[in-house]
Design a protein around this motif. Structure first.
Motif, PDB file in Angstrom:
ATOM      1  N   LYS A  72       4.710 -11.170 -11.178  1.00  0.00           N
ATOM      2  CA  LYS A  72       5.359 -10.430 -10.082  1.00  0.00           C
ATOM      3  C   LYS A  72       5.064 -11.056  -8.713  1.00  0.00           C
ATOM      4  O   LYS A  72       4.923 -10.357  -7.712  1.00  0.00           O
ATOM      5  N   LYS A  73       4.996 -12.388  -8.679  1.00  0.00           N
ATOM      6  CA  LYS A  73       4.733 -13.067  -7.415  1.00  0.00           C
ATOM      7  C   LYS A  73       5.927 -13.893  -6.935  1.00  0.00           C
ATOM      8  O   LYS A  73       5.990 -14.253  -5.767  1.00  0.00           O
ATOM      9  N   THR A  75       9.983 -14.507  -6.179  1.00  0.00           N
ATOM     10  CA  THR A  75      11.206 -13.777  -5.845  1.00  0.00           C
ATOM     11  C   THR A  75      12.243 -14.005  -6.943  1.00  0.00           C
ATOM     12  O   THR A  75      12.094 -14.902  -7.785  1.00  0.00           O
ATOM     13  N   LYS A 123      -0.698  -9.513  -6.794  1.00  0.00           N
ATOM     14  CA  LYS A 123      -0.211  -8.648  -5.731  1.00  0.00           C
ATOM     15  C   LYS A 123      -0.722  -7.237  -5.957  1.00  0.00           C
ATOM     16  O   LYS A 123      -0.531  -6.649  -7.017  1.00  0.00           O
ATOM     17  N   ALA A 125      -0.515  -4.850  -3.170  1.00  0.00           N
ATOM     18  CA  ALA A 125       0.259  -4.028  -2.247  1.00  0.00           C
ATOM     19  C   ALA A 125       1.246  -4.955  -1.554  1.00  0.00           C
ATOM     20  O   ALA A 125       1.201  -6.175  -1.737  1.00  0.00           O
ATOM     21  N   GLU A 126       2.140  -4.395  -0.777  1.00  0.00           N
ATOM     22  CA  GLU A 126       3.124  -5.217  -0.076  1.00  0.00           C
ATOM     23  C   GLU A 126       2.411  -6.230   0.818  1.00  0.00           C
ATOM     24  O   GLU A 126       1.629  -5.858   1.692  1.00  0.00           O
ATOM     25  N   ASP A 127       2.657  -7.507   0.548  1.00  0.00           N
ATOM     26  CA  ASP A 127       2.051  -8.601   1.325  1.00  0.00           C
ATOM     27  C   ASP A 127       0.529  -8.600   1.266  1.00  0.00           C
ATOM     28  O   ASP A 127      -0.142  -9.085   2.179  1.00  0.00           O
ATOM     29  N   LYS A 128      -0.047  -8.044   0.199  1.00  0.00           N
ATOM     30  CA  LYS A 128      -1.502  -8.064   0.050  1.00  0.00           C
ATOM     31  C   LYS A 128      -1.855  -8.532  -1.364  1.00  0.00           C
ATOM     32  O   LYS A 128      -1.308  -8.024  -2.341  1.00  0.00           O
ATOM     33  N   TYR A 129      -2.785  -9.491  -1.431  1.00  0.00           N
ATOM     34  CA  TYR A 129      -3.134 -10.107  -2.709  1.00  0.00           C
ATOM     35  C   TYR A 129      -4.651 -10.109  -2.898  1.00  0.00           C
ATOM     36  O   TYR A 129      -5.407 -10.085  -1.933  1.00  0.00           O
TER      37      TYR A 129
END
Length: 281
Positions: A72-73, A75, A123, A125-129
């Protein structure tokens, strides 16, 4: 899962995902009439390429070579362009061995291109890894780590911030060579990327060499067959010649991360195949 025993070491291939990339790019200037006899392609001229980490169990430790394509990384566009039909199943593979990702002691990175490094982070959270292998030391060459964080106009498309920022505190770099444990070494070669490294394991007369993307598949055995993806193809050719000659003389096993058909092949001094492990499809 396929396994290989070399001396005291046990190697097991995990499921890290699969891509389909352009055969012409993977074989560079080699005509399709030649490479397609050794490695099949589909109607789009794409070849199937695994991204399967190797688990090395030796000296009571668990080491991974590279980390898979991740989950899930990518697009939707990247999934389509890279022909990704399967994402990482490393956790499931480890569970079958009664292991978890917390049991991985180190990850040996041949290089940090996205198809080798995406599995290092996840991932949350949104834009957090976050780091996937929280207890592991992550080894790479100093050159590769520097370029990973400061990519040039060519490499910016494969060195991604989300793959390195969460793991910064875990990374240990080296210049030319590093012994990870007795008999297991990482050696800087350059070629495919400026910081590319190979993995060498020797236990007496028993040897395996993981050439990384210098010999990405069994069809790349020819020392002159370099990828269009290689940043320094002449270096790739010379390093492949050096290390294949070394391995042939030792009757070493050559192991693969990308090959969709073979996990490992052993050659004699003349470079002829004398043993092999096929991938269970």
């Amino acid at each position: 899962m396929e396994t290989l025993h070399v001396g005291k070491a046990k190697v097991t291939w995990l499921r890290g995902g699969v891509t389909h990339l352009d055969g012409g790019a993977m074989f560079g200037v080699v005509p399709k009439a030649l490479w397609s006899k050794k490695y099949p392609c589909n109607e789009k001229n794409q070849i199937e390429l695994r991204t399967d980490p190797l688990l090395i169990q030796v000296s009571g430790k668990n080491y991974l070579i590279d980390s898979g394509i991740g989950n899930k990384k990518l697009t939707e566009k990247q999934m389509r362009n890279f022909g990704v039909t399967e994402e990482s199943g490393i956790e499931e593979s480890l569970q079958k061995l009664n292991l978890s990702r917390e049991d991985i002691d180190a990850v040996l990175m041949t290089h940090m291109h996205f198809d080798h490094a995406c599995g290092l982070t996840e991932k949350i959270a949104e834009d957090k890894y976050a780091s996937v292998f929280e207890n592991a030391v992550i080894y790479t060459t100093e050159v590769e780590w520097n370029e990973m964080r400061n990519p040039n106009i060519r490499s910016v498309n494969t060195y991604w911030e989300m793959n390195w920022q969460p793991i910064q505190e875990q990374v240990v770099t080296f210049a030319n060579e590093m012994e990870i444990t007795e008999g297991l070494k990482m050696i800087h070669t350059g070629g495919h990327s400026d910081g590319h490294a190979i993995i060498l394991y020797e236990d007496g007369d028993e040897v395996f060499i993981h050439m990384g993307d210098l010999m990405a598949t069994n069809a790349h055995q020819n020392k002159l067959w370099a990828m269009a993806y290689d940043d320094y193809p002449v270096t790739s050719v010379h390093e492949k010649e050096k290390w294949t000659d070394y391995g042939f003389n030792k009757k070493a096993w050559f192991t693969f991360y990308h090959d969709a058909y073979y996990r490992a092949i052993r050659f004699n001094e003349a470079g002829e195949r004398i043993d092999m492990i096929k991938r269970n499809r």
